[in-house]
Design an enzyme around this catalytic site. Structure first.
Site, PDB file in Angstrom:
ATOM      1  N   CYS A  73       0.835  -1.212   0.000  1.00  0.00           N
ATOM      2  CA  CYS A  73       0.000   0.000   0.000  1.00  0.00           C
ATOM      3  C   CYS A  73       0.869   1.262   0.000  1.00  0.00           C
ATOM      4  CB  CYS A  73      -0.934   0.003   1.203  1.00  0.00           C
ATOM      5  SG  CYS A  73      -2.143  -1.342   1.162  1.00  0.00           S
ATOM      6  N   THR A  74       1.979   1.217   0.713  1.00  0.00           N
ATOM      7  CA  THR A  74       2.895   2.359   0.737  1.00  0.00           C
ATOM      8  C   THR A  74       3.529   2.549  -0.635  1.00  0.00           C
ATOM      9  OG1 THR A  74       3.301   2.079   3.099  1.00  0.00           O
ATOM     10  CG2 THR A  74       4.943   3.332   1.842  1.00  0.00           C
TER      11      THR A  74
END
Length: 176
Positions: A73-74
């Site tokens: 997600c990062t």
């Protein structure tokens, strides 16, 4: 024998639950050509974000992701960040959505210098409106490009391909 029966029962219940979920979301799946659902959520500043405020004014890149600060997600958020000026030049805004809290989103945004909006969908109502399906025990990862008329013109799905979401949507925008 008892262990086999328990395993069989668990498998059967899983299949039943998947079928129920499929029936519930079958009619709610957003496809290319679908109108974007009208929704309102709290943004990373605690303010109301209404999709209807942007229809006819901006293209919208709406991406659903499982969790703030997780590795994939990062990477996904940072890929959108790194391409932000290119998206802006196509008159598109970027909106990230997951079930995280307003505070979690604010912290994630600050930590990674994200210049776009993150929305809190605590009950995954909007995720369900779009028909984004869970993968194992995580909510799904899917990106939708909405044109000025409010129609989905492109979508990209890739659970482990977080960093490809931004590049795929941007490539599509540049072709138009």
């Amino acid at each position: 024998m008892k262990r086999k029966m328990i395993c069989l029962a668990v498998i059967l219940l899983s299949v039943i639950n998947l079928n129920i979920y499929a029936q519930e979301t079958k009619n709610h799946r957003i496809e290319v050509g679908s109108k974007v659902p009208d929704f309102s959520l709290k943004d990373d500043n605690g303010k109301d974000f209404k999709v209807s405020d942007y229809l006819g004014k901006k293209k919208m890149v709406i991406y659903f992701y499982p969790k703030d600060e997780s590795s994939v997600c990062t990477k996904e958020a940072c890929a959108f960040r790194d391409s932000y000026q290119e998206f802006k030049s196509t008159d598109a805004i970027i909106i990230g959505i997951n079930s995280g809290t307003v505070q979690s989103h604010a912290d994630f945004k600050k930590h990674h210098n994200l210049p776009f909006t993150l929305l809190s969908d605590p009950d995954n109502k909007v995720l369900k409106m779009f028909g984004v399906k869970d993968v194992m025990f995580l909510t799904g990862r899917e990106t939708f490009l909405v044109d000025l008329d409010g129609k989905v013109v492109f979508k990209f799905k890739g659970m482990l391909k977080g960093d490809e979401h931004a590049s795929s949507v941007l490539a599509f925008l540049k072709k138009k």
